[in-house]
Design an enzyme around this catalytic site. Structure first.
Site, PDB file in Angstrom:
ATOM      1  N   ASP A 291      39.578  42.202  41.101  1.00 21.40           N
ATOM      2  CA  ASP A 291      40.500  43.017  40.854  1.00 21.40           C
ATOM      3  C   ASP A 291      39.936  43.960  39.666  1.00 21.40           C
ATOM      4  OD1 ASP A 291      42.862  43.988  40.165  1.00 21.40           O
ATOM      5  OD2 ASP A 291      43.765  41.973  39.591  1.00 21.40           O
TER       6      ASP A 291
ATOM      7  N   GLU B  89      56.161  37.311  38.010  1.00 26.27           N
ATOM      8  CA  GLU B  89      55.871  37.539  39.479  1.00 26.27           C
ATOM      9  C   GLU B  89      56.727  36.360  39.988  1.00 26.27           C
ATOM     10  OE1 GLU B  89      51.750  37.823  40.399  1.00 26.27           O
ATOM     11  OE2 GLU B  89      51.724  39.804  39.312  1.00 26.27           O
TER      12      GLU B  89
ATOM     13  N   SER C  87      48.323  42.862  33.105  1.00 23.12           N
ATOM     14  CA  SER C  87      46.960  42.697  32.809  1.00 23.12           C
ATOM     15  C   SER C  87      46.064  43.771  33.369  1.00 23.12           C
ATOM     16  CB  SER C  87      46.546  41.123  33.330  1.00 23.12           C
ATOM     17  OG  SER C  87      46.639  40.911  34.886  1.00 23.12           O
TER      18      SER C  87
ATOM     19  N   ASP D  41      44.011  33.234  40.534  1.00 22.66           N
ATOM     20  CA  ASP D  41      43.763  34.543  40.106  1.00 22.66           C
ATOM     21  C   ASP D  41      43.626  34.136  38.431  1.00 22.66           C
ATOM     22  OD1 ASP D  41      43.002  37.112  38.768  1.00 22.66           O
ATOM     23  OD2 ASP D  41      45.124  37.933  39.481  1.00 22.66           O
TER      24      ASP D  41
ATOM     25  N   HIS E  72      50.416  43.619  45.076  1.00 24.64           N
ATOM     26  CA  HIS E  72      51.769  44.219  44.233  1.00 24.64           C
ATOM     27  C   HIS E  72      51.017  44.356  42.756  1.00 24.64           C
ATOM     28  CE1 HIS E  72      52.970  39.996  42.611  1.00 24.64           C
ATOM     29  NE2 HIS E  72      51.534  40.275  42.802  1.00 24.64           N
TER      30      HIS E  72
ATOM     31  N   LYS F 234      49.266  39.717  48.619  1.00 28.19           N
ATOM     32  CA  LYS F 234      49.548  39.010  47.443  1.00 28.19           C
ATOM     33  C   LYS F 234      50.773  39.671  46.765  1.00 28.19           C
ATOM     34  CE  LYS F 234      47.378  39.274  43.077  1.00 28.19           C
ATOM     35  NZ  LYS F 234      46.489  38.728  42.054  1.00 28.19           N
TER      36      LYS F 234
ATOM     37  N   HIS G 151      51.260  36.882  32.211  1.00 23.17           N
ATOM     38  CA  HIS G 151      52.532  37.150  32.862  1.00 23.17           C
ATOM     39  C   HIS G 151      53.388  35.890  32.496  1.00 23.17           C
ATOM     40  CE1 HIS G 151      50.127  39.106  36.680  1.00 23.17           C
ATOM     41  NE2 HIS G 151      50.410  39.919  35.523  1.00 23.17           N
TER      42      HIS G 151
ATOM     43  N   LYS H 211      45.021  47.914  44.883  1.00 18.91           N
ATOM     44  CA  LYS H 211      46.189  48.274  44.199  1.00 18.91           C
ATOM     45  C   LYS H 211      46.217  49.707  44.042  1.00 18.91           C
ATOM     46  CE  LYS H 211      46.756  44.190  41.045  1.00 18.91           C
ATOM     47  NZ  LYS H 211      46.015  43.711  39.656  1.00 18.91           N
TER      48      LYS H 211
ATOM     49  N   GLU I 164      47.108  32.847  37.751  1.00 19.82           N
ATOM     50  CA  GLU I 164      48.084  32.926  39.036  1.00 19.82           C
ATOM     51  C   GLU I 164      47.392  31.648  39.689  1.00 19.82           C
ATOM     52  OE1 GLU I 164      47.847  36.594  41.063  1.00 19.82           O
ATOM     53  OE2 GLU I 164      48.437  37.617  39.358  1.00 19.82           O
TER      54      GLU I 164
ATOM     55  N   GLU J 181      39.989  35.144  42.159  1.00 15.07           N
ATOM     56  CA  GLU J 181      40.225  36.314  41.762  1.00 15.07           C
ATOM     57  C   GLU J 181      39.793  36.418  40.362  1.00 15.07           C
ATOM     58  OE1 GLU J 181      43.748  37.832  42.995  1.00 15.07           O
ATOM     59  OE2 GLU J 181      43.730  39.631  41.446  1.00 15.07           O
TER      60      GLU J 181
HETATM   61  P1  PGA Z   1      48.744  42.857  37.004  1.00 16.67           P
HETATM   62  O1  PGA Z   1      48.685  41.462  37.624  1.00 16.67           O
HETATM   63  O2  PGA Z   1      49.820  43.817  37.956  1.00 16.67           O
HETATM   64  O3  PGA Z   1      49.761  42.447  35.675  1.00 16.67           O
HETATM   65  O4  PGA Z   1      47.529  43.678  36.742  1.00 16.67           O
HETATM   66  C1  PGA Z   1      48.282  41.291  38.805  1.00 16.67           C
HETATM   67  C2  PGA Z   1      46.814  40.701  39.022  1.00 16.67           C
HETATM   68  O5  PGA Z   1      46.051  40.512  38.124  1.00 16.67           O
HETATM   69  O6  PGA Z   1      46.515  40.467  40.138  1.00 16.67           O
HETATM   70 ZN    ZN Z   2      44.203  39.829  39.414  1.00 17.67          ZN
END
Ligand code: PGA
Ligand code: ZN
Length: 425
Positions: A313, A206, A42, A243, A366, A389, A155, A338, A165, A286
């Site tokens: 994010d 995940e 995503s 999230d 991650h 996370k 996911h 990230k 999430e 998030e």
């Molecule tokens: P992604 O998801 O690694 O698929 O972007 C993680 C997140 O959205 O926090």
């Molecule tokens: Zn996110």
């Protein structure tokens, strides 16, 4: 003075079976370090470019041989022979100049980041330091894990909730090892609970369960149930974070919640979060709104930013420009970090420093596509980040980061300090 002898990239597989870049750097002394690049599903629109071959004959176009070649043929000749003491920023700057684009579309953020992380690791080794101490010799904070135990959205192939999430936050534990134990025990209780209710217990990208529920609220009730079944007190010992990853279901200015058959405006989404935060004391939300909905974010932060942590994010994509805008406009009060969203270790550090300077919370994260490289565990500790996370206590690519934090905590002994409830102040 240690010199770089060789830089070599190769194509390996990530946790979804997709190709990704691995980089190995060897110094003259024979010291050798390796780093693997993660990959999102995503992903935010404004992330640095992940270079894929688009050759349909290999891995359905997902091969990364071009990125590998860019490391081996363009970056390697430029930095081989240089002293490792030139430092992280110097190497990152050389690669930024070689690439010459805003979003790293020339060499690929996956090529650049692989080298950047391997530089960090090999530097730490040449200094005879654990990786976290390379970032900060005085590091002592152990983060609270945010463990994604119910997976939805992209996911889970959109076969579960719209929200991506549902995370356990064992913030009431006395140290990291105990918080991990709380999380794992609750994860197993949840599995028993889901089984007893006739739900599937297969897991998503995940490591969290993928459950075919009828609303985005039901998982919260299930998790609270599991927390209590495991013998813990909800909120006092273990809280919940979300999230939403709302960019994934934002269409024509509206938020389409398929699970609930609803089409909501930004204001209505904020109302929904307000309700959940009041009812369940949700610790953080998030990406509650989409990456382009700045106005919505600003309003949401005004409305509920005092009551919960609002983490950007896809909104900020670890990019100092977008983060700067968010700080100025008061769009949120925390940032998800990230490394591969921006593509170098130095730029990631700059984003973290800006957030810390502004007294925003920082969550090191991650990606949904990972490897067993535990880089972010050390990085999180080295950056004094109070939250990490990195998925459910399930699937080795997730657990490896938690296990590395166990090792770091053990090594720190009495000096280590678990962030606990401070992480949400
Ligand atoms: P992604 O998801 O690694 O698929 O972007 C993680 C997140 O959205 O926090
Ligand atoms: Zn996110």
């Amino acid at each position: 003075m240690e010199k770089i002898k060789s830089v070599k990239a190769r194509e390996i597989l990530d946790s979804r079976g997709n190709p990704t870049v691995e980089v190995e750097i060897t110094l003259d002394s024979g010291i050798k370090a390796r780093s693997d690049v993660p990959s999102g599903a995503s992903t935010g629109t404004y992330e640095a470019l992940e270079l894929r071959d688009n050759d349909r004959k290999r891995y359905k176009g997902k091969g990364v041989l071009k990125a590998v070649e860019n490391v081996n043929n363009i970056i390697a000749p430029k930095i081989a022979g240089m002293s490792i003491e030139e430092g992280q920023e110097k190497f990152d700057e050389i690669m930024l100049n070689l690439d010459g684009t805003e979003n790293k579309s020339n060499l690929g953020a996956n090529a650049i980041l692989g080298v950047s992380m391997a530089i960090a690791r090999v530097s730490a080794m040449s200094l005879n330091l654990p990786l976290y101490k390379y970032f900060n010799r005085d590091a002592k904070i152990l983060p609270v894990p945010m463990m994604n135990i119910l997976n939805g959205g992209a996911h889970a192939n959109w076969q579960s909730t719209d929200f991506q999430e549902f995370m356990l936050v064992p913030w009431g534990a006395k140290n990291f090892a105990e918080s991990l134990r709380y999380g794992a025990e609750i994860y197993h209780e949840l599995k028993i609970l889901l089984k007893s209710k006739g739900f599937s217990t297969s897991v998503g990208d995940e490591g969290g369960f993928v459950v075919n529920v009828k609303s985005n609220e039901e998982p919260i009730k299930l998790i609270i149930n599991a927390i209590e079944n495991a013998g813990y007190e909800y909120y006092k010992d273990v809280g919940i974070s979300l999230d939403v990853a709302a960019s994934g279901f934002y269409k024509n200015g509206m938020y389409e919640l398929k699970t609930e058959n609803l089409n909501l405006s930004g204001d209505e989404m904020t109302e929904k979060y307000k309700g959940l935060v009041e009812k369940y004391k949700i610790l953080s939300v998030e990406d509650g709104l989409a990456e382009d909905d700045w106005e919505g974010w600003n309003k949401m932060n005004k409305e509920i930013g005092e009551k919960t942590m609002l983490i950007g994010d896809d909104l900020f994509v670890t990019n100092i420009k977008r983060l700067g805008r968010g700080i100025k406009e008061k769009s949120a009060n925390a940032v998800l970090i990230k490394l591969n969203q921006i593509g170098t270790v130095s730029e990631t550090i700059n984003a973290i420093n800006l957030a810390h300077k502004t007294k925003w919370n920082v969550v090191i994260s991650h990606r949904s596509g990972e490897t067993c490289d535990s880089f972010i565990a050390d990085f999180c500790v080295g950056m004094n980040s109070k939250l990490i996370k990195t998925g459910a206590p399930c699937r080795s690519e997730r657990v490896e980061k938690y296990n590395q934090l166990l090792r770091i905590e053990e090594e720190m002994g009495n000096k280590g300090k678990f962030a606990g409830k401070e992480a949400f102040k």
